[in-house]
Design a protein around this motif. Structure first.
Motif, PDB file in Angstrom:
ATOM      1  N   GLN A 197      -4.416  17.331  -8.906  1.00 39.25           N
ATOM      2  CA  GLN A 197      -4.293  18.774  -8.707  1.00 39.25           C
ATOM      3  C   GLN A 197      -4.700  19.189  -7.298  1.00 39.25           C
ATOM      4  N   LYS A 198      -5.689  18.516  -6.747  1.00 45.69           N
ATOM      5  CA  LYS A 198      -6.205  18.898  -5.430  1.00 45.69           C
ATOM      6  C   LYS A 198      -5.236  18.558  -4.311  1.00 45.69           C
ATOM      7  N   ILE A 199      -4.659  17.356  -4.343  1.00 47.16           N
ATOM      8  CA  ILE A 199      -3.828  16.919  -3.223  1.00 47.16           C
ATOM      9  C   ILE A 199      -2.342  17.120  -3.467  1.00 47.16           C
ATOM     10  N   GLY A 200      -1.959  17.410  -4.734  1.00 46.33           N
ATOM     11  CA  GLY A 200      -0.555  17.708  -5.007  1.00 46.33           C
ATOM     12  C   GLY A 200       0.362  16.509  -5.052  1.00 46.33           C
ATOM     13  N   GLU A 201      -0.167  15.330  -5.317  1.00 49.20           N
ATOM     14  CA  GLU A 201       0.661  14.132  -5.452  1.00 49.20           C
ATOM     15  C   GLU A 201       0.247  13.355  -6.696  1.00 49.20           C
ATOM     16  N   ASN A 202       1.185  12.578  -7.193  1.00 51.39           N
ATOM     17  CA  ASN A 202       0.871  11.697  -8.308  1.00 51.39           C
ATOM     18  C   ASN A 202      -0.023  10.560  -7.813  1.00 51.39           C
ATOM     19  N   ILE A 203      -1.085  10.282  -8.537  1.00 56.48           N
ATOM     20  CA  ILE A 203      -2.015   9.195  -8.226  1.00 56.48           C
ATOM     21  C   ILE A 203      -2.103   8.307  -9.464  1.00 56.48           C
ATOM     22  N   SER A 204      -1.988   7.010  -9.283  1.00 60.08           N
ATOM     23  CA  SER A 204      -2.098   6.110 -10.435  1.00 60.08           C
ATOM     24  C   SER A 204      -2.895   4.862 -10.072  1.00 60.08           C
ATOM     25  N   VAL A 205      -3.700   4.421 -11.009  1.00 57.16           N
ATOM     26  CA  VAL A 205      -4.418   3.152 -10.852  1.00 57.16           C
ATOM     27  C   VAL A 205      -3.533   2.102 -11.493  1.00 57.16           C
ATOM     28  N   ARG A 206      -2.945   1.238 -10.680  1.00 55.06           N
ATOM     29  CA  ARG A 206      -1.882   0.359 -11.159  1.00 55.06           C
ATOM     30  C   ARG A 206      -2.383  -0.932 -11.795  1.00 55.06           C
ATOM     31  N   ARG A 207      -3.280  -1.641 -11.116  1.00 53.19           N
ATOM     32  CA  ARG A 207      -3.686  -2.960 -11.613  1.00 53.19           C
ATOM     33  C   ARG A 207      -5.017  -3.386 -10.994  1.00 53.19           C
ATOM     34  N   ALA A 208      -5.682  -4.275 -11.691  1.00 57.92           N
ATOM     35  CA  ALA A 208      -6.956  -4.824 -11.224  1.00 57.92           C
ATOM     36  C   ALA A 208      -7.014  -6.290 -11.612  1.00 57.92           C
ATOM     37  N   VAL A 209      -7.755  -7.058 -10.839  1.00 59.91           N
ATOM     38  CA  VAL A 209      -7.935  -8.469 -11.157  1.00 59.91           C
ATOM     39  C   VAL A 209      -9.379  -8.853 -10.869  1.00 59.91           C
ATOM     40  N   VAL A 210      -9.913  -9.724 -11.706  1.00 62.27           N
ATOM     41  CA  VAL A 210     -11.261 -10.269 -11.520  1.00 62.27           C
ATOM     42  C   VAL A 210     -11.121 -11.783 -11.379  1.00 62.27           C
ATOM     43  N   VAL A 211     -11.669 -12.325 -10.296  1.00 62.56           N
ATOM     44  CA  VAL A 211     -11.566 -13.764 -10.020  1.00 62.56           C
ATOM     45  C   VAL A 211     -12.959 -14.352  -9.934  1.00 62.56           C
ATOM     46  N   GLU A 212     -13.205 -15.405 -10.689  1.00 60.16           N
ATOM     47  CA  GLU A 212     -14.516 -16.061 -10.689  1.00 60.16           C
ATOM     48  C   GLU A 212     -14.415 -17.425 -10.034  1.00 60.16           C
ATOM     49  N   ALA A 213     -15.435 -17.788  -9.279  1.00 64.07           N
ATOM     50  CA  ALA A 213     -15.470 -19.078  -8.600  1.00 64.07           C
ATOM     51  C   ALA A 213     -15.994 -20.161  -9.534  1.00 64.07           C
ATOM     52  N   PRO A 214     -15.618 -21.426  -9.273  1.00 60.61           N
ATOM     53  CA  PRO A 214     -16.247 -22.533 -10.014  1.00 60.61           C
ATOM     54  C   PRO A 214     -17.751 -22.526  -9.749  1.00 60.61           C
TER      55      PRO A 214
END
Length: 289
Positions: free
Chosen positions: A127-144
């Motif tokens: 509503q504030k900026i007047g554009e569509n905003i979407s959180v598309r994807r996330a990934v979590v990567v763990e080390a050995p």
């Protein structure tokens, strides 16, 4: 009092999903100001953030965060409609807030993460900026257990997380930078999907210099070119971007490690952008006025 056109009512219906009479009443009370009508509806009826006329959010930013000990890292893509908004401080603050939640929860479930206060924050930002905003994807990567995760972001548009067995944070970041620049298909040659190899083999066989070759010769040529294709598209076999005299695998080995894998995000990849005919849009708007 401004006249309320049918097209204005139609647009408000499309953006809110409300009935025609309710939309007409809201527009009348707002003197034809559609944004004011939406704001009033949200205040009075708890309406969620209205759709921005179906506009495609294919710009945005990629953000990464890695634990201090390198044990894990997260990466997030948040989209906006324009690059201008993607550079806005409010947009960046929202994206940082979301990636913080991903980092804290170690969850890739965007829908679950956005349920509640983060979704409310997104709606307010829309509503504030007047554009569509979407959180598309996330990934979590763990080390050995004996490894490390590294991250690199190029211009907010390309982000990479790499995982090494052994090695160190600097080497992991260097490899992430290489992946951002060169964009390999897989980490190791043996990771290449069979369908990709089959597709490449068909391309090789269709090349003019393969015509009329005896079967045994043709097969040797195919295998040689497939080997070259794998070397060009596998991270470990590629010349290291910071020192082309060694492969990525050799560089990582010199740092006491070996490549495990990588994840690469590029803003908007795979999103079909809507082609806007601005001349036609202006003409239609002129006809409606």
């Amino acid at each position: 009092m401004a006249a309320i056109s049918a097209s204005l009512v139609k647009e408000l219906r499309e953006r809110t999903g409300l009935g025609m009479m309710e939309c007409k009443k809201a527009l009348t009370e707002a003197d034809g100001d559609i944004e004011q009508a939406i704001e009033n509806l949200r205040k009075n009826s708890g309406l969620k953030a209205a759709k921005k006329a179906g506009r495609t959010a294919a710009e945005g930013a990629v953000i990464t965060r890695v634990a201090e000990d390198g044990s894990y890292g997260v990466m997030l893509e948040v989209n906006s409609e324009t690059d201008f908004v993607a550079r806005d401080d409010n947009f960046r603050a929202f994206a940082e807030r979301v990636v913080g939640k991903v980092f804290e929860s170690k969850s890739e479930d965007v829908a679950a993460l956005m349920d509640g206060e983060l979704e409310e924050a997104r709606e307010q930002l829309v509503q504030k900026i007047g554009e569509n905003i979407s959180v598309r994807r996330a990934v979590v990567v763990e080390a050995p257990a004996d490894g490390v995760v590294g991250a690199y972001v190029h211009g907010s548009r390309i982000g990479v997380l790499t995982t090494l067995k052994g090695g160190n944070a600097e080497a992991a970041k260097d490899v992430a930078m290489h992946v951002a620049a060169i964009n390999p298909v897989v980490a190791h040659p043996e990771n290449m999907p069979q369908e990709e190899l089959d597709k490449e083999k068909a391309i090789i066989l269709a090349q003019p210099d393969m015509a009329g070759k005896p079967e045994n010769i043709a097969e040797k040529m195919v295998q040689g070119r497939l080997k070259k294709y794998l070397a060009e598209n596998s991270l470990t076999e590629q010349p290291f971007v910071k020192d082309p005299n060694v492969t990525v695998a050799d560089y990582v080995k010199s740092q006491g490690g070996e490549v495990v894998g990588f994840t690469r995000f590029e803003v908007g990849e795979g999103i079909e952008k809507e082609e806007v005919d601005f001349a036609k849009e202006v003409m239609e708007q002129a006809r409606r006025s």
